[in-house]
Design an enzyme around this catalytic site. Structure first.
Site, PDB file in Angstrom:
ATOM      1  N   SER A 179       0.798  -1.362  -0.061  1.00 54.82           N
ATOM      2  CA  SER A 179      -0.109   0.031   0.047  1.00 54.82           C
ATOM      3  C   SER A 179       1.098   1.237  -0.184  1.00 54.82           C
ATOM      4  O   SER A 179       1.785   1.472   0.671  1.00 54.82           O
ATOM      5  CB  SER A 179      -0.830   0.221   1.325  1.00 54.82           C
ATOM      6  OG  SER A 179      -2.039  -1.469   0.985  1.00 54.82           O
TER       7      SER A 179
ATOM      8  N   HIS B 161      -5.736   5.892   8.255  1.00 53.89           N
ATOM      9  CA  HIS B 161      -5.440   5.059   7.482  1.00 53.89           C
ATOM     10  C   HIS B 161      -4.649   5.482   6.659  1.00 53.89           C
ATOM     11  O   HIS B 161      -4.109   5.418   5.742  1.00 53.89           O
ATOM     12  CB  HIS B 161      -6.517   4.395   6.159  1.00 53.89           C
ATOM     13  CG  HIS B 161      -6.633   3.848   5.489  1.00 53.89           C
ATOM     14  ND1 HIS B 161      -5.617   3.121   5.099  1.00 53.89           N
ATOM     15  CD2 HIS B 161      -6.427   4.205   3.654  1.00 53.89           C
ATOM     16  CE1 HIS B 161      -5.037   2.906   3.800  1.00 53.89           C
ATOM     17  NE2 HIS B 161      -6.789   3.590   3.113  1.00 53.89           N
TER      18      HIS B 161
ATOM     19  N   ASN C 214       3.907   4.058  10.653  1.00 54.25           N
ATOM     20  CA  ASN C 214       3.456   4.025  12.011  1.00 54.25           C
ATOM     21  C   ASN C 214       4.188   2.812  13.390  1.00 54.25           C
ATOM     22  O   ASN C 214       4.341   2.027  13.347  1.00 54.25           O
ATOM     23  CB  ASN C 214       1.580   3.943  12.527  1.00 54.25           C
ATOM     24  CG  ASN C 214       1.449   3.039  11.694  1.00 54.25           C
ATOM     25  OD1 ASN C 214       1.393   2.479  10.712  1.00 54.25           O
ATOM     26  ND2 ASN C 214       0.935   2.092  12.883  1.00 54.25           N
TER      27      ASN C 214
ATOM     28  N   TYR D  35      -9.189  -9.098   4.074  1.00 53.48           N
ATOM     29  CA  TYR D  35     -10.005  -8.049   4.917  1.00 53.48           C
ATOM     30  C   TYR D  35     -10.760  -8.098   3.750  1.00 53.48           C
ATOM     31  O   TYR D  35     -12.489  -6.935   3.604  1.00 53.48           O
ATOM     32  CB  TYR D  35      -9.519  -7.098   5.876  1.00 53.48           C
ATOM     33  CG  TYR D  35      -8.693  -6.230   4.568  1.00 53.48           C
ATOM     34  CD1 TYR D  35      -9.918  -5.103   3.775  1.00 53.48           C
ATOM     35  CD2 TYR D  35      -7.176  -5.961   4.680  1.00 53.48           C
ATOM     36  CE1 TYR D  35      -8.493  -3.967   3.020  1.00 53.48           C
ATOM     37  CE2 TYR D  35      -6.988  -5.501   4.783  1.00 53.48           C
ATOM     38  CZ  TYR D  35      -7.372  -4.198   3.097  1.00 53.48           C
ATOM     39  OH  TYR D  35      -6.006  -3.700   2.686  1.00 53.48           O
ATOM     40  N   GLU D  36     -10.324  -7.058   2.373  1.00 50.52           N
ATOM     41  CA  GLU D  36     -10.975  -7.054   1.025  1.00 50.52           C
ATOM     42  C   GLU D  36     -12.613  -8.663   1.203  1.00 50.52           C
ATOM     43  O   GLU D  36     -13.753  -8.259   0.507  1.00 50.52           O
ATOM     44  CB  GLU D  36     -11.002  -6.710   0.080  1.00 50.52           C
ATOM     45  CG  GLU D  36      -9.823  -5.215   0.166  1.00 50.52           C
ATOM     46  CD  GLU D  36      -9.072  -5.131  -1.212  1.00 50.52           C
ATOM     47  OE1 GLU D  36      -9.189  -5.062  -2.019  1.00 50.52           O
ATOM     48  OE2 GLU D  36      -7.820  -6.017  -0.818  1.00 50.52           O
TER      49      GLU D  36
ATOM     50  N   HIS E 151      -6.570  -8.258  -0.896  1.00 50.64           N
ATOM     51  CA  HIS E 151      -6.263  -8.394   0.878  1.00 50.64           C
ATOM     52  C   HIS E 151      -7.434  -9.696   1.268  1.00 50.64           C
ATOM     53  O   HIS E 151      -8.610  -9.672   0.981  1.00 50.64           O
ATOM     54  CB  HIS E 151      -6.457  -7.210   2.069  1.00 50.64           C
ATOM     55  CG  HIS E 151      -5.064  -6.483   1.113  1.00 50.64           C
ATOM     56  ND1 HIS E 151      -4.899  -5.520   0.527  1.00 50.64           N
ATOM     57  CD2 HIS E 151      -3.944  -5.864   2.624  1.00 50.64           C
ATOM     58  CE1 HIS E 151      -3.928  -5.332  -0.166  1.00 50.64           C
ATOM     59  NE2 HIS E 151      -3.364  -5.686   1.963  1.00 50.64           N
TER      60      HIS E 151
ATOM     61  N   SER F 161      -0.997  -7.871   5.454  1.00 43.81           N
ATOM     62  CA  SER F 161      -0.705  -8.870   3.789  1.00 43.81           C
ATOM     63  C   SER F 161       0.970  -9.753   3.855  1.00 43.81           C
ATOM     64  O   SER F 161       0.995 -10.466   5.410  1.00 43.81           O
ATOM     65  CB  SER F 161      -0.679  -7.939   2.829  1.00 43.81           C
ATOM     66  OG  SER F 161       0.411  -7.068   3.117  1.00 43.81           O
TER      67      SER F 161
HETATM   68  N1  HPA Z   1      -0.996  -1.877  11.850  1.00 42.68           N
HETATM   69  C1  HPA Z   1      -1.964  -3.308  10.845  1.00 42.68           C
HETATM   70  N2  HPA Z   1      -1.255  -2.916   9.761  1.00 42.68           N
HETATM   71  C2  HPA Z   1      -0.904  -2.090   9.343  1.00 42.68           C
HETATM   72  C3  HPA Z   1      -0.121  -1.123  10.380  1.00 42.68           C
HETATM   73  C4  HPA Z   1      -0.591  -1.412  11.515  1.00 42.68           C
HETATM   74  O1  HPA Z   1      -0.765  -0.739  12.350  1.00 42.68           O
HETATM   75  N3  HPA Z   1       0.594   0.321   9.794  1.00 42.68           N
HETATM   76  C5  HPA Z   1       0.657   0.525   8.238  1.00 42.68           C
HETATM   77  N4  HPA Z   1       0.059  -1.079   8.068  1.00 42.68           N
END
Ligand code: HPA
Length: 278
Positions: free
Chosen positions: A31, A249, A236, A86-87, A84, A213
């Protein structure tokens, strides 16, 4: 239609568009990392819409395109966008694109993703080479009748992330002066981000980064005997770490996009370093 026939129909469609290019290295862009595709020369693009059986990624930061081209001297097939779990995609759909790369002739695949860090010392903006993963999702792309034409029923995962490719990634990073972290990737299928309690639990299990993923693709590729490398872009600190602010996101995507350039440099240096084994 059998799953093997589905994969081979995808291979045929790509072959027809490939202008004779035989990719040896596959790269899956995570992503926000789409801009890495600019690193390929002599590029030919094939939309997923024109490849039978390829799922359309719904995350809007994903192009949904296969790019064939060369990176250094190495013929490459790059997946710009992935489906993914989750989709709502079936696991077979999630891994069909990487299985297709393997059937096209890719003997090594680099999987990339955006991930949250469980280590305060490895913050946003860093790249982490995946040394191993943890699959506690209860999901597995190999569930169901074994596809004997692809690989064995029970497969070894002792060195799922290939030691030789990892060595080349480290020396490529050193060559371009990039501070590459290393760690264990934990697959959390999402789509919600984790709770702070989950993050504390994953940390005590040995995880260094968490994301949604990569693990299904790694398992499917190891089933086929393909060598795998993995790189997380740390976008992050995971939930509850750092200043405890909410995860967003769009912010995660923006941080990832800002790192695409570093990742592209690392991938280019890696293709030069590892050319002999690819
Ligand atoms: N958690 C899950 N997926 C992610 C995260 C996260 O903190 N950051 C980017 N993709």
């Amino acid at each position: 239609m059998t799953e093997i026939a589905r994969i081979d129909a995808a291979v045929d469609a790509i072959d027809a568009a490939a202008a004779g290019l035989r990719p040896r290295l596959g790269i899956v862009l995570g992503s926000g990392l789409d801009a890495c595709a600019d690193a390929l020369t002599n590029a030919v693009d094939v939309s997923y819409a024109d490849i039978p059986g390829f799922p359309r990624p719904a995350v809007d930061s994903h192009a949904g395109q296969l790019r064939l081209g060369t990176l250094g001297d190495v013929p490459v097939a790059m997946l710009r966008g992935r489906a993914h779990a989750y989709e709502g995609h079936h696991m077979l759909d999630v891994v069909r694109p990487v299985r297709t790369l393997a059937r096209l002739g890719c003997t090594s695949v680099v999987l990339t993703n955006a991930a949250g860090s469980l280590r305060e010392t490895v913050g946003p903006g860093r790249l982490m080479m995946i040394t191993d993963h943890i699959n506690w999702s209860g999901l597995n792309p190999l569930t169901g009748p074994n596809l004997d034409a692809l690989g064995a029923r029970f497969i070894d995962m002792t060195a799922a992330y290939d030691p030789t490719l990892r060595d080349h990634l480290c020396s490529a990073a050193g060559r371009i002066g990039l501070d590459l972290a290393e760690g264990v990737y934990f697959w959390y299928p999402g789509p919600n981000f984790e709770t702070p309690a989950e993050i504390r639990a994953f940390r005590s299990l040995g995880a260094d980064a968490v994301g949604m993923s990569t693990v299904p693709e790694c398992i499917a590729l190891r089933h086929m005997g393909v060598r795998v490398a993995g790189i997380s872009t740390i976008t992050n600190l995971a939930a509850g770490l750092g200043d405890g602010s909410a995860l967003d996101h769009d912010e995660v995507m923006a941080t990832g996009a800002a790192m695409a350039d570093h990742l592209a440099r690392l991938l280019s240096a890696f293709a030069r370093e590892a050319a002999d084994v690819l």
